[in-house]
Design a protein around this motif. Structure first.
Motif, PDB file in Angstrom:
ATOM      1  N   VAL A  51     -14.996   7.764   1.126  1.00  0.00           N
ATOM      2  CA  VAL A  51     -14.163   6.795   0.920  1.00  0.00           C
ATOM      3  C   VAL A  51     -13.968   6.234  -0.112  1.00  0.00           C
ATOM      4  O   VAL A  51     -13.738   4.944  -0.683  1.00  0.00           O
ATOM      5  CB  VAL A  51     -13.310   5.292   2.196  1.00  0.00           C
ATOM      6  CG1 VAL A  51     -12.201   4.943   1.841  1.00  0.00           C
ATOM      7  CG2 VAL A  51     -13.634   6.898   3.424  1.00  0.00           C
ATOM      8  N   ALA A  93      -2.510   9.894   9.471  1.00  0.00           N
ATOM      9  CA  ALA A  93      -3.916  10.056  10.446  1.00  0.00           C
ATOM     10  C   ALA A  93      -4.788  10.972  10.408  1.00  0.00           C
ATOM     11  O   ALA A  93      -6.128  10.571  10.197  1.00  0.00           O
ATOM     12  CB  ALA A  93      -3.522  10.379  12.404  1.00  0.00           C
ATOM     13  N   ASN A 119      -7.933  10.483   5.359  1.00  0.00           N
ATOM     14  CA  ASN A 119      -9.343  10.124   6.271  1.00  0.00           C
ATOM     15  C   ASN A 119     -10.428  10.885   7.164  1.00  0.00           C
ATOM     16  O   ASN A 119     -11.608  10.777   6.108  1.00  0.00           O
ATOM     17  CB  ASN A 119      -9.271   8.557   5.941  1.00  0.00           C
ATOM     18  CG  ASN A 119      -9.589   8.078   4.429  1.00  0.00           C
ATOM     19  OD1 ASN A 119     -10.297   8.418   3.283  1.00  0.00           O
ATOM     20  ND2 ASN A 119      -8.555   7.330   4.891  1.00  0.00           N
ATOM     21  N   GLY A 124     -15.088   0.343   3.723  1.00  0.00           N
ATOM     22  CA  GLY A 124     -15.395   1.414   4.748  1.00  0.00           C
ATOM     23  C   GLY A 124     -13.525   1.975   5.302  1.00  0.00           C
ATOM     24  O   GLY A 124     -13.005   3.200   5.006  1.00  0.00           O
ATOM     25  N   ARG A 161      -2.031   0.077  -5.222  1.00  0.00           N
ATOM     26  CA  ARG A 161      -0.616  -0.890  -4.890  1.00  0.00           C
ATOM     27  C   ARG A 161       0.744  -1.568  -5.491  1.00  0.00           C
ATOM     28  O   ARG A 161       0.216  -0.932  -6.773  1.00  0.00           O
ATOM     29  CB  ARG A 161      -1.313  -2.151  -4.686  1.00  0.00           C
ATOM     30  CG  ARG A 161      -2.567  -2.273  -3.741  1.00  0.00           C
ATOM     31  CD  ARG A 161      -2.222  -2.320  -1.946  1.00  0.00           C
ATOM     32  NE  ARG A 161      -3.463  -2.567  -1.152  1.00  0.00           N
ATOM     33  CZ  ARG A 161      -4.343  -1.762  -0.639  1.00  0.00           C
ATOM     34  NH1 ARG A 161      -4.483  -0.669  -1.089  1.00  0.00           N
ATOM     35  NH2 ARG A 161      -5.227  -2.272   0.078  1.00  0.00           N
ATOM     36  N   CYS A 188      -7.520  -0.823   7.516  1.00  0.00           N
ATOM     37  CA  CYS A 188      -7.086   0.506   8.123  1.00  0.00           C
ATOM     38  C   CYS A 188      -6.320   0.301   9.539  1.00  0.00           C
ATOM     39  O   CYS A 188      -6.921  -0.163  10.688  1.00  0.00           O
ATOM     40  CB  CYS A 188      -8.242   1.896   8.594  1.00  0.00           C
ATOM     41  SG  CYS A 188      -7.575   3.150   9.048  1.00  0.00           S
ATOM     42  N   LEU A 199       0.705  -1.740  -0.055  1.00  0.00           N
ATOM     43  CA  LEU A 199       0.578  -0.161   0.098  1.00  0.00           C
ATOM     44  C   LEU A 199       0.278   1.382   0.172  1.00  0.00           C
ATOM     45  O   LEU A 199       0.453   2.382  -0.676  1.00  0.00           O
ATOM     46  CB  LEU A 199      -0.907  -0.754   1.841  1.00  0.00           C
ATOM     47  CG  LEU A 199      -1.492   0.848   1.890  1.00  0.00           C
ATOM     48  CD1 LEU A 199      -3.343   0.761   2.186  1.00  0.00           C
ATOM     49  CD2 LEU A 199      -0.821   2.438   1.505  1.00  0.00           C
ATOM     50  N   GLY A 243      -5.362   3.164  11.460  1.00  0.00           N
ATOM     51  CA  GLY A 243      -6.495   4.138  12.630  1.00  0.00           C
ATOM     52  C   GLY A 243      -7.268   3.657  13.325  1.00  0.00           C
ATOM     53  O   GLY A 243      -8.010   3.825  13.502  1.00  0.00           O
ATOM     54  N   GLY A 291     -11.135  -0.235   4.502  1.00  0.00           N
ATOM     55  CA  GLY A 291     -10.173  -1.314   4.196  1.00  0.00           C
ATOM     56  C   GLY A 291     -10.805  -2.648   4.348  1.00  0.00           C
ATOM     57  O   GLY A 291     -11.409  -2.447   5.398  1.00  0.00           O
ATOM     58  N   HIS A 328      -3.959  -5.055   4.308  1.00  0.00           N
ATOM     59  CA  HIS A 328      -3.859  -3.839   4.792  1.00  0.00           C
ATOM     60  C   HIS A 328      -5.487  -2.870   5.110  1.00  0.00           C
ATOM     61  O   HIS A 328      -5.650  -1.834   3.990  1.00  0.00           O
ATOM     62  CB  HIS A 328      -3.073  -2.552   4.004  1.00  0.00           C
ATOM     63  CG  HIS A 328      -1.894  -3.199   3.181  1.00  0.00           C
ATOM     64  ND1 HIS A 328      -0.982  -2.812   3.865  1.00  0.00           N
ATOM     65  CD2 HIS A 328      -1.243  -3.650   1.899  1.00  0.00           C
ATOM     66  CE1 HIS A 328       0.566  -3.230   3.406  1.00  0.00           C
ATOM     67  NE2 HIS A 328      -0.061  -3.605   2.298  1.00  0.00           N
TER      68      HIS A 328
HETATM   69  C1  HEM Z   1     -12.784   7.682   9.779  1.00  0.00           C
HETATM   70  C2  HEM Z   1     -11.597   8.200   9.294  1.00  0.00           C
HETATM   71  C3  HEM Z   1     -10.751   6.831   8.390  1.00  0.00           C
HETATM   72  C4  HEM Z   1     -11.011   6.440   7.653  1.00  0.00           C
HETATM   73  C5  HEM Z   1     -12.509   6.596   6.631  1.00  0.00           C
HETATM   74  C6  HEM Z   1      -9.937   5.662   6.729  1.00  0.00           C
HETATM   75  C7  HEM Z   1     -10.033   5.206   6.130  1.00  0.00           C
HETATM   76  C8  HEM Z   1      -9.207   3.490   5.609  1.00  0.00           C
HETATM   77  C9  HEM Z   1      -8.461   3.087   4.434  1.00  0.00           C
HETATM   78  C10 HEM Z   1     -10.429   2.698   3.148  1.00  0.00           C
HETATM   79  C11 HEM Z   1      -7.504   2.455   4.708  1.00  0.00           C
HETATM   80  C12 HEM Z   1      -7.435   1.227   3.610  1.00  0.00           C
HETATM   81  C13 HEM Z   1      -6.370   2.275   2.279  1.00  0.00           C
HETATM   82  C14 HEM Z   1      -6.513   0.882   0.781  1.00  0.00           C
HETATM   83  O1  HEM Z   1      -6.706  -0.120   1.135  1.00  0.00           O
HETATM   84  O2  HEM Z   1      -5.751   1.835  -0.048  1.00  0.00           O
HETATM   85  C15 HEM Z   1      -6.969   3.051   4.841  1.00  0.00           C
HETATM   86  C16 HEM Z   1      -5.803   3.124   5.640  1.00  0.00           C
HETATM   87  C17 HEM Z   1      -5.192   3.359   6.931  1.00  0.00           C
HETATM   88  N1  HEM Z   1      -5.346   3.657   7.368  1.00  0.00           N
HETATM   89 FE1  HEM Z   1      -7.288   4.594   7.889  1.00  0.00          FE
HETATM   90  N2  HEM Z   1      -8.943   5.364   7.685  1.00  0.00           N
HETATM   91  C18 HEM Z   1      -9.283   6.735   8.727  1.00  0.00           C
HETATM   92  C19 HEM Z   1      -8.658   7.245   9.835  1.00  0.00           C
HETATM   93  C20 HEM Z   1      -7.100   7.172   9.913  1.00  0.00           C
HETATM   94  C21 HEM Z   1      -6.866   7.013  11.439  1.00  0.00           C
HETATM   95  C22 HEM Z   1      -7.188   8.069  12.065  1.00  0.00           C
HETATM   96  C23 HEM Z   1      -5.758   6.740  11.111  1.00  0.00           C
HETATM   97  C24 HEM Z   1      -4.074   6.872  12.348  1.00  0.00           C
HETATM   98  C25 HEM Z   1      -4.740   7.064  13.539  1.00  0.00           C
HETATM   99  C26 HEM Z   1      -5.272   5.658   9.810  1.00  0.00           C
HETATM  100  C27 HEM Z   1      -4.215   5.274   9.859  1.00  0.00           C
HETATM  101  C28 HEM Z   1      -4.117   4.222   8.366  1.00  0.00           C
HETATM  102  C29 HEM Z   1      -2.801   3.677   7.945  1.00  0.00           C
HETATM  103  C30 HEM Z   1      -1.055   3.893   8.800  1.00  0.00           C
HETATM  104  C31 HEM Z   1      -3.829   2.648   6.846  1.00  0.00           C
HETATM  105  C32 HEM Z   1      -2.936   1.989   5.525  1.00  0.00           C
HETATM  106  C33 HEM Z   1      -2.456   0.875   6.442  1.00  0.00           C
HETATM  107  C34 HEM Z   1      -1.335  -0.183   6.104  1.00  0.00           C
HETATM  108  O3  HEM Z   1      -0.416   0.264   5.813  1.00  0.00           O
HETATM  109  O4  HEM Z   1      -1.139  -1.630   6.319  1.00  0.00           O
HETATM  110  N3  HEM Z   1      -6.643   6.298   9.170  1.00  0.00           N
HETATM  111  N4  HEM Z   1      -7.289   3.600   5.474  1.00  0.00           N
END
Ligand code: HEM
Length: 535
Positions: free
Chosen positions: A385, A310, A313, A464, A391, A472, A121, A474, A466, A470
């Motif tokens: 989202v 962080a 999204n 929503g 990837r 989310c 990712l 967070g 993911g 990979h």
């Molecule tokens: C409502 C809030 C959020 C939504 C809707 C959301 C949604 C997502 C989604 C859909 C993905 C996957 C993307 C993909 O498949 O390409 C993702 C990945 C990720 N999110 Fe969130 N996210 C949110 C909040 C956060 C927060 C607050 C953090 C940190 C504290 C965070 C950290 C991450 C990280 C680090 C990844 C990548 C994971 C990886 O590399 O394996 N997200 N998020």
């Protein structure tokens, strides 16, 4: 005869002149410039050979830049390519500059996209105009192998450490205070009591930085201003041409680079101050990393990256949740009643103002005891989202695409546009409608896969947070954070849509632009706030 002599004399003089001109530095310089330009353009136009089993190339491309549609009209481009590809394997190829990208569309290939261990990712993020944050080579803290399981990089491991029940519980009162103060500030010096939902990202940003880095960059006004300036650039600047021509310096590219350097400087200063003998100790994420003896450069990269990641999204979803609450009074009321019921069940001081009684609600109720609010959050996430997920096949081995004779070649990018799922009318009937009930047991039309494959062969179409390798990272904090924002927002104010002067706007619409080239810049909207205590 005289005429013939004159003519040959003229020709001799002309050829002598030609010789002089050809040897002149101007001519030589001009020729070299043209030759250089021709070779440069041919170099740009030249594309490396691709694996013979790559999916067929689409025609909607221009020389040198490749598929402009991928960047400037992402959903229309994707949809047209997907429709064409469905007649054959369901997969397609296209160029972005010199990079070969593969698009996949079937349910089985979606499963591959989310689950294959070689599809990374973070490396894929360098392809997105809003994610042009990760320049190759991707930093060591994003390399798998640091830990076991899904969250196996240093970066993800630390992010998990800062979402444990212990860390969250310790920070919970401070985080509640951030929301309350941030929302109170909305009506200070604001006689019309109008707020703009897209601006709420700053509140979200502060909370994230407090929980995941340190209180210092929220409580120290000077540090906060530096971090906000850099964060604003990273979250809201797009570099579309740098995706196509990564070597071309552009204003947005330079701004993003400088913003990262500014954050790196802040992080380095904070670490160095704490490492001085006799320096005060803190009870925060940064101290934990220092105490564990984490590498200085890794901690700096973690801080620089988490400040951006962080809030991407989370900032968008928070803004839209507020906007949605104002536009759908029936959902606002249902959530408000749910909040009152939670207060009723837990408050030890029933005479205190509602907003004060919120502190009696235990954290586990904020996390998992507000089902109506979570339905609204899930529906908001479905709609917001929705964009190109990417990837990179980080190995040199081609990956077979199920249901076809084609492959994702080694070191090649693969794209899945989640709008295909999230706005598919077979999975989400009337997909542009905000309809939280579709996530309730008994409905959940999206659990039925339309392509005749059994559910064991495909992943859920609920994207929503993911999923697969990979999801989310967070999610725990992200959900709690959105719940906190909306609970405080509704306990403090009644929300209604208005124009920028505060006049009611009965025609306000909630509309997700699925073709937006800047999905993290929200369309303008305004809400009128009426303090609840006046009711
Ligand atoms: C409502 C809030 C959020 C939504 C809707 C959301 C949604 C997502 C989604 C859909 C993905 C996957 C993307 C993909 O498949 O390409 C993702 C990945 C990720 N999110 Fe969130 N996210 C949110 C909040 C956060 C927060 C607050 C953090 C940190 C504290 C965070 C950290 C991450 C990280 C680090 C990844 C990548 C994971 C990886 O590399 O394996 N997200 N998020």
């Amino acid at each position: 005869m005289a005429f013939a002599n004159q003519t040959s004399a003229k020709m001799a003089a002309a050829s002598e002149l030609d010789g002089v001109f050809i040897k002149s530095p101007v001519f030589i310089g001009f020729t070299a410039l043209v030759a250089g330009l021709i070779s440069f353009v041919s170099y740009l136009a030249h594309r490396p050979p691709v694996h013979y089993k790559s999916p067929p190339f689409v025609s909607d491309m221009v020389p040198i830049l490749g598929a402009n549609g991928f960047i400037f009209r992402p959903w229309r481009f994707w949809d047209a390519c997907a429709r064409e590809a469905k007649k054959k394997s369901g997969n397609f190829s296209f160029w972005i500059g010199k990079r070969h990208l593969v698009g996949i569309t079937s349910s089985a290939s979606r499963k591959l996209f989310y689950e294959h261990p070689n599809l990374d990712l973070v490396s894929g993020g360098m392809l997105l105009p809003w994610g042009a944050h990760f320049w190759p080579p991707v930093h060591e803290i994003f390399r798998a192998g640091y830990a076991k399981g899904i969250n196996n990089t240093y970066f993800l491991r630390r992010l998990m450490d800062f979402q444990t029940t212990k860390h969250l519980t310790n920070y919970f009162p401070r985080l509640r205070n951030d929301v309350r103060q941030g929302l109170e500030a909305l009506t200070v010096d604001n006689p019309n009591a109008v707020m703009s939902p897209p601006s709420i990202w700053r509140l979200i940003f502060n909370q994230n930085n407090r929980l995941l880095v340190t209180d210092q960059i929220v409580d120290d006004a000077k540090l906060k201003a530096r971090v906000h300036a850099a964060g604003d650039t990273l979250l809201h600047t797009y570099s579309p041409f740098n995706v196509q021509l990564p070597w071309l310096p552009s204003w947005s590219w330079a701004k993003r680079r400088l913003a990262r350097v500014a954050l790196q400087k802040v992080a380095a200063e904070l670490i160095d101050k704490r490492m001085k003998p006799g320096a005060p100790r803190y009870d925060d994420a940064l101290q934990t990393m220092i105490d564990r003896g984490d590498r200085r450069d890794w901690v700096i990269e973690y801080i620089t990256s988490i400040i951006f990641i962080a809030s991407t999204n989370a900032g968008v979803v928070a803004g839209q949740m507020l906007n949605i609450m104002s536009i759908y009074p029936e959902w606002q009321e249902k959530v408000f009643q749910e909040i009152k019921a939670a207060v009723e069940a837990h408050s030890k001081d029933k005479n205190a103002p509602l907003v004060d009684q919120l502190s009696y609600i235990p954290m586990e109720v904020w996390e998992n005891g507000l089902p109506i609010l979570y339905l609204c959050l899930k529906e908001t996430m479905r709609m917001w989202v929705s964009f190109n997920a990417s990837r990179l096949n980080t190995s040199t081995d081609p990956i077979h695409i199920p249901g076809s004779d084609e492959v994702i070649p080694g070191n090649t990018f693969v794209i899945y546009n989640t709008t295909q799922c999230n706005f598919n009318p077979e999975l989400y009937p009337n997909p542009t409608k905000f309809d939280p009930e579709r996530h309730m047991e008994g409905r959940q039309e999206y659990m039925k896969e339309p392509n005749g494959l059994t559910n064991s062969l495909v992943l859920s179409t609920d994207l929503g947070w993911g999923q697969g390798k990979h999801p989310c990272a967070g999610m725990r904090w992200g959900k709690l954070q959105q719940h906190m924002l909306i609970v405080y927002a509704l306990a403090m104010y009644k929300w209604s849509p208005c124009d920028k002067n505060g006049d009611p706007d009965p025609n306000a619409e909630h509309k997700k632009e699925v073709d937006s080239r800047e999905p993290f810049i929200l369309p303008p909207s305004y809400c009128k706030l009426e303090p609840r205590e006046n009711f």
